[in-house]
Design an enzyme around this catalytic site. Structure first.
Site, PDB file in Angstrom:
ATOM      1  N   THR A  94       0.744  -1.002  -0.221  1.00 29.60           N
ATOM      2  CA  THR A  94       0.152  -0.094   0.025  1.00 29.60           C
ATOM      3  C   THR A  94       0.902   1.256   0.056  1.00 29.60           C
ATOM      4  O   THR A  94       0.524   2.241  -0.388  1.00 29.60           O
ATOM      5  CB  THR A  94      -1.011   0.020   1.287  1.00 29.60           C
TER       6      THR A  94
ATOM      7  N   LYS B 168      -7.325   4.645   3.219  1.00 24.40           N
ATOM      8  CA  LYS B 168      -6.768   3.338   3.250  1.00 24.40           C
ATOM      9  C   LYS B 168      -7.555   2.497   4.057  1.00 24.40           C
ATOM     10  O   LYS B 168      -7.987   2.899   5.083  1.00 24.40           O
ATOM     11  CB  LYS B 168      -5.329   3.306   3.598  1.00 24.40           C
ATOM     12  N   SER B 169      -7.275   1.198   3.877  1.00 21.34           N
ATOM     13  CA  SER B 169      -7.846   0.145   4.819  1.00 21.34           C
ATOM     14  C   SER B 169      -7.286  -1.460   4.197  1.00 21.34           C
ATOM     15  O   SER B 169      -7.027  -1.538   3.245  1.00 21.34           O
ATOM     16  CB  SER B 169      -9.445   0.113   4.515  1.00 21.34           C
ATOM     17  N   HIS B 170      -7.267  -2.086   5.293  1.00 18.60           N
ATOM     18  CA  HIS B 170      -6.779  -3.615   4.997  1.00 18.60           C
ATOM     19  C   HIS B 170      -7.737  -4.471   5.408  1.00 18.60           C
ATOM     20  O   HIS B 170      -7.721  -5.629   5.504  1.00 18.60           O
ATOM     21  CB  HIS B 170      -5.563  -3.715   5.967  1.00 18.60           C
TER      22      HIS B 170
ATOM     23  N   ARG C  71      -0.548  -8.570  -3.845  1.00 14.87           N
ATOM     24  CA  ARG C  71       0.783  -9.019  -4.313  1.00 14.87           C
ATOM     25  C   ARG C  71       0.791 -10.584  -4.120  1.00 14.87           C
ATOM     26  O   ARG C  71       0.167 -11.186  -3.247  1.00 14.87           O
ATOM     27  CB  ARG C  71       1.594  -8.333  -3.270  1.00 14.87           C
TER      28      ARG C  71
ATOM     29  N   SER D 206       7.416  -9.966   3.312  1.00 18.28           N
ATOM     30  CA  SER D 206       7.625  -8.717   3.541  1.00 18.28           C
ATOM     31  C   SER D 206       6.734  -8.561   4.828  1.00 18.28           C
ATOM     32  O   SER D 206       7.270  -7.716   5.665  1.00 18.28           O
ATOM     33  CB  SER D 206       6.925  -7.878   2.290  1.00 18.28           C
TER      34      SER D 206
ATOM     35  N   TYR E 254       0.477  -5.968  -7.797  1.00 14.07           N
ATOM     36  CA  TYR E 254       1.668  -5.377  -7.196  1.00 14.07           C
ATOM     37  C   TYR E 254       2.858  -5.759  -8.407  1.00 14.07           C
ATOM     38  O   TYR E 254       3.497  -4.723  -8.895  1.00 14.07           O
ATOM     39  CB  TYR E 254       2.107  -6.131  -5.925  1.00 14.07           C
TER      40      TYR E 254
END
Lengths: 313, 259
Positions: free
Chosen positions: B33, B84-86, B108, B116, B171
């Site tokens: 992000t 943003k958010s997850h 990704r 990561s 990604y």
């Protein structure tokens, strides 16, 4: 305890003691472009080795370090005992009058070859040396050589653990460090790939038999029979079973105190195939595949290793 | 870690109004992000990257579910808001489900992602994960990490990848063909650029990616594609492939695991 084992354990213990007081960079020395452990080998011994007189009936086991030479040594010494009508493992099989030598040909003092010239036949010896560094008489006199090879991924994995457990070899902070050295010719006894390339030139010779660690593992009975036939040793079914029993990983590990002393614990770790998968990263895996493909895959020894079977995930 | 009450998000008090942009990326919170928001910011604002370098984008864009700045503040921001958010799809405000706001989702490849994510967990003071990578990877495969199952997360969004208000990005595509991705973003966001502007935008984005993935300052270039190959052992990879197959079996979403 058998006398030869006493020699074995004594020499290793001394080497470990000597190594403990050495700096890491002193542990290896270079001779003719190849590294060797300072505590086990010396330029004087290498010099003396050149004039070593081989016999036609010598039993020689050749293999890169960590290819299973201790294992095959067990099998070969039992087969030799059988050929002399002795029962493997019994006291009578040890020749009490004779001071046996440390079985690794290039390990020891420079006088050992003089003493070896007085030993009765058949003499047994093991070597990690490349063929061009062996005494010329071995090939001139057509001594029989059992060449033992093992897939490079398991060799590297085993060599890494061994290096970190045995004081006489430089240890490594990480597997990644070891891997880099393994791939860039910085191993004691030289580069694995060069070792195989050099021996490959001899692979067709009549007095040389090649065997893989993996095939002995998969079919020990057939392997032992083939080895016995190669050295001309007749074997009863009962004798075969005894040799197999005594050379199983479990029984060798169990007896290792007696046969190898404190070295036993270092030596007998897993004794398997494919442990490399737990330590090789994908990237290292690809590098090894590439190196093998480029240097060994097309050779006779390379094909014998069955790389696709043992080294492909 | 504290998050906002999910009920608040779903209640009518919180409305994400039309033309707003919410970005999602699970797992690779830091780099995935991170990059995406910078690229989106550049594209949406037509911003000068030198200026972005000075501001900290990470702090510029609020995270929907974090206590700071919190929903009360997010509500007051001027449109169009970049948020943003997850969170998984099912926990999103209903306006996103209804197609009233725009959603950009970045996925990704899970092998790089888990590496990561692991390094992120280890570096973050509030997490300071102490386990080995092997243990972490096992947690990942068993859906035992924050924000729940990656496999479900990515598949839930993938089910909506054809929705008009959803842009599903990968990604790896950003590394493979940045220009196309920037064009996609431009079209999706409804901003207009001429050719020269577009080219300079792509160039700016390239610089950003270079900084993110190749800068030595960053811990082992976490943005790289194929990062996992240095970390995954062969046996771990075999296990991972099995789990991946089981959990993603029917899904037609594919990833580039290396370029």
């Amino acid at each position: 305890m058998e006398k030869s084992r006493k020699t074995f354990i004594g020499l290793i213990d001394e080497a470990i003691a000597a190594a403990n007081s050495m700096r890491c960079d002193e542990l290896l020395f270079s001779y003719k472009g190849i590294l060797y452990p300072t505590t086990l080998c010396s330029p004087e011994t290498f010099k003396a080795l050149e004039s070593f007189e081989a016999r036609r009936d010598d039993v020689i086991l050749a293999g890169y370090p960590k290819s299973g030479t201790n294992w095959l040594s067990q099998i070969l010494t039992d087969l030799i005992a059988i050929s002399q009508k002795k029962t493997p493992g019994s006291e009578s099989s040890a020749n009490a009058e004779e001071q046996e030598e440390f079985p690794y040909l290039e390990v020891g003092d420079a006088e050992k070859y003089e003493r070896m010239s007085k030993l009765s036949s058949p003499r047994f010896m093991v070597t990690h040396l490349r063929p061009e560094n062996l005494p010329i008489s071995i090939f001139q006199n057509n001594a029989k050589i059992l060449l033992l090879i093992r897939n490079p991924k398991d060799v590297a994995t085993s060599f890494f653990h061994f290096s970190n457990r045995l004081a006489t070899l430089p240890s490594y902070e990480t597997w990644d460090d070891f891997f880099t050295n393994f791939m860039t010719k910085k191993m004691p006894w030289g580069c694995y790939f060069e070792y195989l390339s050099e021996w490959n030139k001899y692979a067709e010779k009549e007095n040389i038999m090649t065997i893989t660690y993996e095939e002995v593992k998969e079919n020990p009975a057939l392997s032992v029979k083939n080895i016995a036939t190669f050295f001309g040793i007749p074997l009863t079914e009962e004798q075969l079973q005894l040799v197999l029993e005594r050379s199983s990983f479990q029984s060798m590990k169990k007896n290792s105190d007696k046969t190898h002393g404190s070295f036993g614990n270092i030596l007998f770790r897993k004794g398997g195939v494919s442990d490399w998968k737990n330590i090789f990263s994908e990237d290292q895996n690809e590098k090894m595949d590439k190196a093998f493909e480029e240097q060994i895959a097309g050779t006779k020894l390379g094909k014998k290793l069955k790389y696709d079977l043992y080294c492909k995930a | 870690m504290h998050f906002v009450n999910l009920d608040d998000l779903c209640s009518p008090h919180f409305l994400v109004s039309k033309m707003e942009i919410v970005m999602f990326c699970q797992g690779n919170i830091y780099r995935g992000t991170g990059l995406l928001q910078e690229v989106v910011y550049l594209v949406s604002q037509g911003a000068d990257p030198d200026e972005i370098g000075l501001m900290n984008i990470d702090e510029q864009l609020p995270v929907l579910e974090y206590p700071q700045p919190g929903l009360d503040i997010i509500k007051e921001l001027t449109s169009p808001r970049l948020i943003k958010s997850h969170l998984p799809y099912r926990f999103l405000p209903s306006d996103l489900h209804n197609g009233n706001s725009k959603v950009i989702y970045m996925a990704r490849n899970p092998k790089d992602l888990v590496v990561s994510y692991y390094q992120f967990h280890r570096s973050l003071r509030t997490m300071s994960y102490r386990g080995t990578f092997q243990e972490f990877c096992r947690r990942f495969m068993n859906d035992k990490l924050g924000y729940g199952s990656w496999f479900e997360h990515v598949q839930e969004f993938w089910e909506h990848h054809m929705d008009a208000n959803v842009l599903f990005l990968k990604y790896e595509d950003m590394h493979k063909d940045l220009a196309t991705m920037v064009e996609q973003l431009v079209r999706f966001l409804g901003v207009s650029y001429d050719k020269a502007q577009l080219e300079s935008m792509v160039e700016h984005c390239h610089q950003l990616i270079d900084q993110c993935c190749n800068a030595e300052a960053l811990p082992v270039g976490r943005g790289r594609v194929g990062l996992w190959k240095d970390i995954f052992t062969v046996s771990m990879n075999e296990k991972f492939d099995l789990v991946y197959k089981q959990k993603m079996g029917k899904c037609d979403l594919t990833f580039d695991f290396y370029l």
